[in-house]
Design a protein around this motif. Sequence first.
Motif, PDB file in Angstrom:
ATOM      1  N   UNK A 188       0.805  -1.225   0.000  1.00 49.24           N
ATOM      2  CA  UNK A 188       0.000   0.000   0.000  1.00 49.24           C
ATOM      3  C   UNK A 188       0.838   1.274   0.000  1.00 49.24           C
ATOM      4  N   UNK A 189       2.170   1.161  -0.061  1.00 46.71           N
ATOM      5  CA  UNK A 189       3.016   2.358  -0.086  1.00 46.71           C
ATOM      6  C   UNK A 189       3.755   2.496  -1.417  1.00 46.71           C
ATOM      7  N   UNK A 190       3.155   2.043  -2.495  1.00 44.59           N
ATOM      8  CA  UNK A 190       3.807   2.090  -3.804  1.00 44.59           C
ATOM      9  C   UNK A 190       3.513   3.363  -4.581  1.00 44.59           C
ATOM     10  N   UNK A 191       2.464   4.077  -4.211  1.00 43.33           N
ATOM     11  CA  UNK A 191       2.011   5.196  -5.037  1.00 43.33           C
ATOM     12  C   UNK A 191       2.912   6.415  -4.900  1.00 43.33           C
ATOM     13  N   UNK A 192       3.229   6.819  -3.666  1.00 47.85           N
ATOM     14  CA  UNK A 192       4.029   8.018  -3.477  1.00 47.85           C
ATOM     15  C   UNK A 192       5.409   7.930  -4.144  1.00 47.85           C
ATOM     16  N   UNK A 193       6.143   6.808  -4.032  1.00 46.30           N
ATOM     17  CA  UNK A 193       7.423   6.737  -4.757  1.00 46.30           C
ATOM     18  C   UNK A 193       7.268   6.942  -6.262  1.00 46.30           C
ATOM     19  N   UNK A 194       6.212   6.369  -6.839  1.00 43.84           N
ATOM     20  CA  UNK A 194       5.963   6.562  -8.272  1.00 43.84           C
ATOM     21  C   UNK A 194       5.752   8.033  -8.586  1.00 43.84           C
ATOM     22  N   UNK A 195       4.958   8.695  -7.771  1.00 39.36           N
ATOM     23  CA  UNK A 195       4.659  10.106  -8.012  1.00 39.36           C
ATOM     24  C   UNK A 195       5.889  10.979  -7.787  1.00 39.36           C
ATOM     25  N   UNK A 196       6.723  10.620  -6.810  1.00 38.64           N
ATOM     26  CA  UNK A 196       7.952  11.380  -6.564  1.00 38.64           C
ATOM     27  C   UNK A 196       8.839  11.351  -7.801  1.00 38.64           C
ATOM     28  N   UNK A 197       9.017  10.165  -8.373  1.00 41.87           N
ATOM     29  CA  UNK A 197       9.840  10.037  -9.581  1.00 41.87           C
ATOM     30  C   UNK A 197       9.263  10.876 -10.716  1.00 41.87           C
ATOM     31  N   UNK A 198       7.960  10.825 -10.884  1.00 34.56           N
ATOM     32  CA  UNK A 198       7.320  11.584 -11.969  1.00 34.56           C
ATOM     33  C   UNK A 198       7.474  13.088 -11.779  1.00 34.56           C
ATOM     34  N   UNK A 199       7.328  13.575 -10.554  1.00 30.52           N
ATOM     35  CA  UNK A 199       7.465  15.014 -10.308  1.00 30.52           C
ATOM     36  C   UNK A 199       8.901  15.461 -10.552  1.00 30.52           C
ATOM     37  N   UNK A 200       9.874  14.621 -10.207  1.00 35.84           N
ATOM     38  CA  UNK A 200      11.279  14.968 -10.429  1.00 35.84           C
ATOM     39  C   UNK A 200      11.564  15.142 -11.919  1.00 35.84           C
ATOM     40  N   UNK A 201      11.011  14.272 -12.760  1.00 37.11           N
ATOM     41  CA  UNK A 201      11.284  14.352 -14.206  1.00 37.11           C
ATOM     42  C   UNK A 201      10.287  15.245 -14.937  1.00 37.11           C
ATOM     43  N   UNK A 202       9.307  15.803 -14.227  1.00 34.59           N
ATOM     44  CA  UNK A 202       8.291  16.638 -14.873  1.00 34.59           C
ATOM     45  C   UNK A 202       8.890  17.830 -15.616  1.00 34.59           C
ATOM     46  N   UNK A 203       9.935  18.514 -15.098  1.00 32.03           N
ATOM     47  CA  UNK A 203      10.499  19.636 -15.871  1.00 32.03           C
ATOM     48  C   UNK A 203      10.983  19.232 -17.252  1.00 32.03           C
ATOM     49  N   UNK A 204      11.589  18.043 -17.358  1.00 31.64           N
ATOM     50  CA  UNK A 204      12.039  17.576 -18.666  1.00 31.64           C
ATOM     51  C   UNK A 204      10.864  17.354 -19.605  1.00 31.64           C
ATOM     52  N   UNK A 205       9.779  16.807 -19.069  1.00 28.19           N
ATOM     53  CA  UNK A 205       8.582  16.589 -19.885  1.00 28.19           C
ATOM     54  C   UNK A 205       7.994  17.919 -20.334  1.00 28.19           C
ATOM     55  N   UNK A 206       7.916  18.885 -19.419  1.00 29.79           N
ATOM     56  CA  UNK A 206       7.377  20.205 -19.763  1.00 29.79           C
ATOM     57  C   UNK A 206       8.247  20.886 -20.814  1.00 29.79           C
ATOM     58  N   UNK A 207       9.561  20.737 -20.689  1.00 30.06           N
ATOM     59  CA  UNK A 207      10.462  21.322 -21.670  1.00 30.06           C
ATOM     60  C   UNK A 207      10.215  20.718 -23.050  1.00 30.06           C
ATOM     61  N   UNK A 208      10.037  19.389 -23.102  1.00 26.81           N
ATOM     62  CA  UNK A 208       9.768  18.740 -24.374  1.00 26.81           C
ATOM     63  C   UNK A 208       8.436  19.154 -24.964  1.00 26.81           C
ATOM     64  N   UNK A 209       7.408  19.272 -24.110  1.00 26.49           N
ATOM     65  CA  UNK A 209       6.085  19.664 -24.599  1.00 26.49           C
ATOM     66  C   UNK A 209       6.075  21.104 -25.086  1.00 26.49           C
TER      67      UNK A 209
END
Length: 412
Positions: free
Chosen positions: A153-174
């Motif tokens: 039941x503690x798998x969601x936050x780590x996934x979201x942490x990773x996504x937020x860390x790489x979000x700037x790269x995604x925004x830059x690409x978009x």
Amino acid sequence: MAGVDIGKEPRVEILGPRERDLRLDFLRGLGQWMIFLDHIPYNVMSWLTLRNYGFCDAAEFFVYISGYSIGFAYGPAIRSGEMVAAIKRLWTRAAQLYVAHVFLFLFFTAQIARAARRFDNPMYKDEFNVAQFLENPDVMIQQALLLKYKPVNLDVLPLYIVFVVVAPLILWGLMRRPTVTLVLSGLLYLVSRTAGWNLPSFPDGHWYFNPFAWQFLFVFGIWCGFGNGPQIRPWVKSWPNQTLSWIIVAVAFVIAMSWNFEALWGLVPEAVGKVIYPIDKTSLSPLRLIHFLALLTIVVKLLPPDLPALRSRALHPIILCGQRSLPVFCFGVLLSFTAHWILRQVSGGVAMQIFVSLAGIGLMIGIAWVATWYRSLPTLFTVPVTMPVADEPAKQPGESKAEQPEIVKASV
């Protein structure tokens, strides 16, 4: 484990003058309730959640909405050239999520360990994957800090942490090549499923939510929230697409019912079963993705942003939970184990299942209200900045208070 939404929507008013989309809060809050109900094993109230009626569940909505919220909130800042400010905000948010995950991990493992010792029932430790932590806490704490060890039941936050860390790269690409960025995300999804790419877990295995696969939903959410959603909205609402979506949802419903009722076990032909199974969650099976997109299409049609019900008092508790999703999620994880403990140690009857489910949702609404109230408290106040005592000029005889050096004040 059911997914959750767990990440709080960024404060839109700081990064851009865009009105808050209450649909996101409503769906996020509804997902929080579903996550809580799904986390309680053998709970009759879980029949009110998505997972029993198709291929996907609240996890897909959480990941998509999390991405959409970031694209919606940070899009104006990126377009106005405030990339550095956006990166700072996103990485600050990732740090907050990381701290929340660490504290939740400590409280959750302590809660399970106490229940196992107090009632002499090792099943709790094994069922929630904390037995190894209690045997080797030094090693497991290190692995938990690296996000490689996660209890159930503690798998969601780590996934979201990773996504937020790489979000700037995604925004830059978009910002530069939105279509190319989305296509590359889709290719990474396909390659990760074909090549078996995933992040390692400790002591063995891989992440329950494969980031290389689930990133596609996150990127698609950012892509839509970044401003591309309106471009495809007419097609999404068109009657051919709506008809196809309802057909997909209906077929998924029939197949899901065949899993739950013995009388329907032979409903799905064996040849069809060999093609569609397994419908795995870890690497986001294409059938789960298709089912989610069909549901999303229907939701976009049935839930317009100006729907008056979104501002009604009846839906306010759900929206409130969506607006304060991080504390609600963390509190809900602890509540789900408490409910599970009650059903194990006190009574597992249907009446008790309904009671602990409703009580838990009520407490989640309460924590959302408290979090909202706390955020409304003032944070700025005036304090004097005084000079060291040795440097203060001595007061001369007959000198009035008005002649004293002026005390400088600053906002803290």
